[in-house]
Design an enzyme around this catalytic site. Sequence first.
Site, PDB file in Angstrom:
ATOM      1  N   ASP A   1      41.013  16.086 -29.346  1.00 45.19           N
ATOM      2  CA  ASP A   1      40.687  17.503 -29.494  1.00 45.19           C
ATOM      3  C   ASP A   1      40.259  18.082 -28.144  1.00 45.19           C
ATOM      4  O   ASP A   1      39.102  17.954 -27.746  1.00 45.19           O
ATOM      5  CB  ASP A   1      39.571  17.657 -30.531  1.00 45.19           C
ATOM      6  CG  ASP A   1      39.252  19.100 -30.868  1.00 45.19           C
ATOM      7  OD1 ASP A   1      39.684  20.007 -30.112  1.00 45.19           O
ATOM      8  OD2 ASP A   1      38.567  19.338 -31.878  1.00 45.19           O
TER       9      ASP A   1
ATOM     10  N   LYS B   1      38.068  23.806 -13.567  1.00 45.76           N
ATOM     11  CA  LYS B   1      39.348  23.992 -14.240  1.00 45.76           C
ATOM     12  C   LYS B   1      40.354  22.970 -13.710  1.00 45.76           C
ATOM     13  O   LYS B   1      41.168  22.413 -14.460  1.00 45.76           O
ATOM     14  CB  LYS B   1      39.863  25.415 -14.003  1.00 45.76           C
ATOM     15  CG  LYS B   1      41.149  25.751 -14.779  1.00 45.76           C
ATOM     16  CD  LYS B   1      42.407  25.478 -13.984  1.00 45.76           C
ATOM     17  CE  LYS B   1      43.649  25.856 -14.769  1.00 45.76           C
ATOM     18  NZ  LYS B   1      44.900  25.487 -14.075  1.00 45.76           N
TER      19      LYS B   1
ATOM     20  N   GLU C   1      51.754  23.051 -16.842  1.00 48.35           N
ATOM     21  CA  GLU C   1      51.526  23.612 -15.503  1.00 48.35           C
ATOM     22  C   GLU C   1      52.175  22.764 -14.414  1.00 48.35           C
ATOM     23  O   GLU C   1      51.950  21.548 -14.344  1.00 48.35           O
ATOM     24  CB  GLU C   1      50.021  23.739 -15.234  1.00 48.35           C
ATOM     25  CG  GLU C   1      49.711  24.398 -13.899  1.00 48.35           C
ATOM     26  CD  GLU C   1      48.226  24.637 -13.688  1.00 48.35           C
ATOM     27  OE1 GLU C   1      47.799  24.663 -12.524  1.00 48.35           O
ATOM     28  OE2 GLU C   1      47.507  24.793 -14.696  1.00 48.35           O
TER      29      GLU C   1
ATOM     30  N   HIS D   1      52.027  23.698  -4.500  1.00 47.46           N
ATOM     31  CA  HIS D   1      52.131  24.277  -5.836  1.00 47.46           C
ATOM     32  C   HIS D   1      53.365  25.170  -5.965  1.00 47.46           C
ATOM     33  O   HIS D   1      54.083  25.106  -6.960  1.00 47.46           O
ATOM     34  CB  HIS D   1      50.873  25.096  -6.148  1.00 47.46           C
ATOM     35  CG  HIS D   1      50.894  25.712  -7.509  1.00 47.46           C
ATOM     36  ND1 HIS D   1      50.684  24.971  -8.659  1.00 47.46           N
ATOM     37  CD2 HIS D   1      51.112  26.987  -7.918  1.00 47.46           C
ATOM     38  CE1 HIS D   1      50.778  25.773  -9.709  1.00 47.46           C
ATOM     39  NE2 HIS D   1      51.026  26.996  -9.292  1.00 47.46           N
TER      40      HIS D   1
END
Length: 437
Positions: free
Chosen positions: A295, A279, A85, A392
């Site tokens: 993991d 998130k 991202e 962004h």
Amino acid sequence: MNNAVAGFSKLSKKEKIDWIANEYFSNPEEAQNIIRNYWNSDEKLQQLHDEFIENTITNLYIPLGVAPNFLINGKYKTIPMAIEESSVVAAASKAAKYWSTRGGFKATIINTEKIGQVHFTYSGDAEKLNNFFEQIKPKFFSETQSITKNMQQRGGGILDIKLKDKRSLLENYYQLHATFETKDSMGANFINSCLEQFASTLKEEAQNSDLCQNGEKLEVIMSILSNYVPHCLVRAEVSCPIEDLAEKHITNPQEFAERFVQAVQIAEVEPFRAVTHNKGIMNGVDAVILATGNDFRAVEAGVHAYAAKNGQYASLSHAKIENGIFTFWLEIPLAVGTVGGLTSLHPLVKLCLEILEKPSAPELMEIVAVAGLAQNFAALRSLTTTGIQEGHMKMHLNNIINQFEATDEERHLIKTHFKKTAVSHSAVVEFIENLRK
């Protein structure tokens, strides 16, 4: 494709690729070329990657970046981050540099306890089962001695085993609830091996006792570790006097601090905001977890369960203003390892751990938590000042340019134009189309 394929796992790698290319693509040769282009030219290294999972056909690349200038507990770290991202690594780096001149990040391990459970049913008297458990409890420890010996030498092992009555949830449902210390290993195989021995001991001892003499039945359903580790906790924090928050985009630090705290409070009470808020934290957490061969699915599941521990999903981070001091922190559960698994197999994972100066598992917990807090700070700073899209979309500009295979000259003209123009996908597409006319 109209039919199932038989014996796919027994096919060679070439045969698997041929089958997929012919079955799913109108141009099989092109598909095969794409697959092969992502193979490593070092055959031995490619074989290593092939054997990480089953039915491997190629590699899917994820960029590995680094975020420097993280001052953690008085020591500078450069943090490797594996993520696809745009803007995540840049945001983390910017937050790291910002806080490096304001005291840096403080990280503290609260606990490192991990959990595993044997789930079983018993149709008899609960008091009888409880007495039986107390009698055989020492055998759970003695009969796992061969499994725990090496872990105990490293300072870990089984911490405790409890019988839990869960009949209020399901008929006749009980648990052996065990806690473990696994030191620098994530410990999944160790914990599961112990649990399976617990189950075997439980069944054997039950058969040789009066527990089931009158038709009562004890049945083990399953034995498995839990990825919810609410007592394997780390805290990361930043704080400074409010006036020290000032910078280019923060001309009124008091107003910024108050707005920042309000933004966090919204995420504490509004689940729709909390999910996106968290998130952002996991952008930083997962990137480091992936880079260090841990993991991320287990971490994600455990962290989000922890976010809902009070009955409603809420923010993992918190902020306050007290006596003129701005404080921003988070506490998250993290079960990670720095030995075993991919950490000793994957060359890039070993390289990333080397960049981090070969941390212990608790030290890695601190680094991961700091990366999450830095990412969250960067996002909230943008949201409460310039807005999230400005930075962004400028980072996303490269992806749009690459999508249209722009030449070097076009790339220069596009980037020059959008230095002073808001970036959107449609605006970039329109500019490219006009440029090419």
